[in-house]
Design a protein around this motif. Structure first.
Motif, short mmCIF file in Angstrom:
data_model
loop_
_atom_site.label_atom_id
_atom_site.label_comp_id
_atom_site.label_asym_id
_atom_site.label_seq_id
_atom_site.Cartn_x
_atom_site.Cartn_y
_atom_site.Cartn_z
N GLU A 107 -4.69 84.12 -12.04
CA GLU A 107 -5.86 84.97 -11.29
C GLU A 107 -7.26 84.12 -11.19
O GLU A 107 -8.26 84.73 -10.79
CB GLU A 107 -6.03 86.21 -11.94
N GLY A 108 -7.08 82.96 -11.67
CA GLY A 108 -8.29 81.99 -12.01
C GLY A 108 -8.61 81.57 -13.00
O GLY A 108 -8.49 82.20 -13.92
N ALA A 109 -9.46 80.44 -13.07
CA ALA A 109 -10.15 79.93 -14.36
C ALA A 109 -10.98 80.91 -15.20
O ALA A 109 -11.20 81.00 -16.36
CB ALA A 109 -10.95 78.72 -14.29
N TYR B 10 -13.80 78.13 -20.73
CA TYR B 10 -13.12 78.27 -19.15
C TYR B 10 -12.00 77.24 -19.36
O TYR B 10 -12.31 76.18 -20.17
CB TYR B 10 -13.88 78.19 -18.12
N ASP B 11 -10.86 77.48 -19.03
CA ASP B 11 -9.57 76.40 -18.95
C ASP B 11 -8.94 76.38 -20.23
O ASP B 11 -7.80 76.54 -20.16
CB ASP B 11 -10.07 75.03 -18.20
N SER B 12 -9.86 76.03 -21.43
CA SER B 12 -9.05 75.74 -22.58
C SER B 12 -10.13 76.03 -23.73
O SER B 12 -11.18 76.03 -23.47
CB SER B 12 -8.53 74.31 -22.58
N TYR B 13 -9.68 75.90 -25.01
CA TYR B 13 -10.64 76.00 -25.90
C TYR B 13 -10.01 75.02 -27.30
O TYR B 13 -8.98 74.58 -27.51
CB TYR B 13 -10.53 77.44 -26.76
N LEU B 14 -10.90 74.84 -28.16
CA LEU B 14 -10.64 73.86 -29.27
C LEU B 14 -10.32 74.89 -30.42
O LEU B 14 -10.87 75.72 -30.76
CB LEU B 14 -11.79 72.94 -29.58
N THR B 15 -9.19 74.54 -31.07
CA THR B 15 -8.76 75.40 -32.19
C THR B 15 -9.79 74.99 -33.42
O THR B 15 -10.47 74.17 -33.30
CB THR B 15 -7.28 74.89 -32.87
N LEU B 16 -9.89 76.03 -34.23
CA LEU B 16 -10.76 75.74 -35.43
C LEU B 16 -10.17 75.15 -36.56
O LEU B 16 -10.77 74.94 -37.67
CB LEU B 16 -11.23 77.26 -35.87
N SER B 17 -9.03 74.64 -36.32
CA SER B 17 -8.46 73.97 -37.68
C SER B 17 -8.89 72.48 -37.60
O SER B 17 -9.69 72.20 -36.78
CB SER B 17 -6.69 73.64 -37.07
N LYS B 18 -8.70 71.76 -38.56
CA LYS B 18 -9.20 70.58 -38.92
C LYS B 18 -9.20 69.49 -37.76
O LYS B 18 -9.99 68.60 -37.56
CB LYS B 18 -8.44 69.91 -40.30
N ASN B 19 -7.88 69.64 -37.09
CA ASN B 19 -7.56 68.52 -35.98
C ASN B 19 -8.30 69.02 -34.78
O ASN B 19 -8.24 68.03 -33.87
CB ASN B 19 -6.18 68.22 -35.87
N ARG B 20 -8.74 70.16 -34.50
CA ARG B 20 -9.40 70.43 -33.25
C ARG B 20 -8.57 70.37 -32.18
O ARG B 20 -9.08 69.82 -31.04
CB ARG B 20 -10.74 69.69 -33.31
N GLU C 33 -6.93 70.92 -28.71
CA GLU C 33 -7.32 71.58 -27.43
C GLU C 33 -6.18 72.45 -26.69
O GLU C 33 -4.90 71.91 -26.74
CB GLU C 33 -7.90 70.62 -26.46
N ILE C 34 -6.33 73.61 -26.66
CA ILE C 34 -5.20 74.59 -26.21
C ILE C 34 -5.61 75.04 -25.06
O ILE C 34 -6.81 75.62 -24.64
CB ILE C 34 -5.21 75.79 -27.13
N SER C 35 -4.72 74.93 -23.95
CA SER C 35 -5.00 75.54 -22.32
C SER C 35 -4.68 76.92 -22.52
O SER C 35 -3.41 77.12 -23.03
CB SER C 35 -4.34 74.64 -21.42
N TYR C 36 -5.11 77.70 -21.67
CA TYR C 36 -4.83 79.24 -21.45
C TYR C 36 -3.49 79.17 -20.75
O TYR C 36 -3.19 78.48 -19.75
CB TYR C 36 -5.90 79.94 -20.54
N LYS C 37 -2.62 79.88 -21.18
CA LYS C 37 -1.42 80.17 -20.38
C LYS C 37 -1.53 81.17 -19.13
O LYS C 37 -0.93 81.00 -18.14
CB LYS C 37 -0.16 80.72 -21.29
N HIS C 38 -2.37 82.02 -19.17
CA HIS C 38 -2.50 83.05 -18.29
C HIS C 38 -3.76 82.49 -17.35
O HIS C 38 -5.05 82.51 -17.80
CB HIS C 38 -3.16 84.45 -18.54
N TYR C 39 -3.61 82.01 -16.15
CA TYR C 39 -4.43 81.42 -15.25
C TYR C 39 -4.25 81.62 -13.92
O TYR C 39 -4.78 81.37 -13.07
CB TYR C 39 -4.56 79.74 -15.66
#
Length: 151
Positions: A93-95, A73-83, A85-91
Motif C-alpha cells: 500500500e506504499g512506503a 520508511y522502507d527499512s530500519y536498522l536493528t538495534l543489535s551490534k551488527n546493525r 538493515e531490515i526491509s518491511y515485508k508489508h509495502y
C-alpha cells in the motif's frame, strides 16, 4: 445517565495533526450533555489520537520529526551490534503504510476524556489531535461514545 454513539469524519491532508477539540466539544453540546465521559476510538490502523500542546506549533513539528526518526520508511536498522538493515515485508500500500502502522502502535487509537459544563476537561495549553501518519489525503472516522448527564 444517558449515552449516545456518534461518528465524526475528518479529511486529513497527509502527515500531520488536526486539532479536533472544537469538534468534540460541539458534539457534546449538540447532544445536550452537561457532564460525563467521552470515549473516542479511531477506526483506522494508520492514524492516532493524542493530547498535546496547542500553543507552540513547534511542539507538533518536533513530534512529527521525532516519530519519523524512530520509524523510518522502507527499512530500519536493528538495534543489535551488527546493525542489520531490515526491509518491511508489508509495502503493497506504499512506503508510508507499514511505518504508519508502527506509529499507530506506538501511540493511541482510543482516548477517554471527562467533560463538565458541556466542555472537555483539558489543561490550558492542551488540545486533542488526530495524528495522520500517511502521506496522502484520507477520510478518517472517529467513533464517539458519550456517557453522561444531560442538561
Amino acid at each position: 445517565m444517558e449515552q449516545i454513539f456518534s461518528k465524526l469524519k475528518f479529511i486529513t491532508h497527509g502527515e500531520g495533526f488536526i486539532d479536533i477539540t472544537h469538534d468534540l466539544n460541539l458534539c457534546v453540546e449538540k447532544n445536550n450533555f452537561h457532564s460525563g465521559i467521552l470515549n473516542l476510538t479511531s477506526l483506522h490502523t494508520s492514524c492516532s489520537l493524542t493530547i498535546n500542546e496547542n500553543a507552540d506549533p513547534n511542539v507538533l513539528k518536533d513530534l512529527k520529526k521525532y516519530m519519523q526518526s524512530i520509524v523510518p520508511y522502507d527499512s530500519y536498522l536493528t538495534l543489535s551490534k551488527n546493525r542489520e538493515e531490515i526491509s518491511y515485508k508489508h509495502y503493497q500500500e506504499g512506503a508510508d503504510d507499514m511505518p504508519a502502522h508502527i506509529k499507530t502502535s506506538l501511540t493511541n487509537t482510543c482516548l477517554s476524556l471527562s467533560f463538565q459544563d458541556g466542555k472537555i476537561m483539558l489543561g490550558t495549553w492542551q488540545a486533542v489531535y488526530l495524528w495522520e501518519h500517511r502521506f496522502d489525503q484520507k477520510e478518517r472516522i472517529i467513533n464517539v461514545h458519550i456517557i453522561g448527564e444531560k442538561k
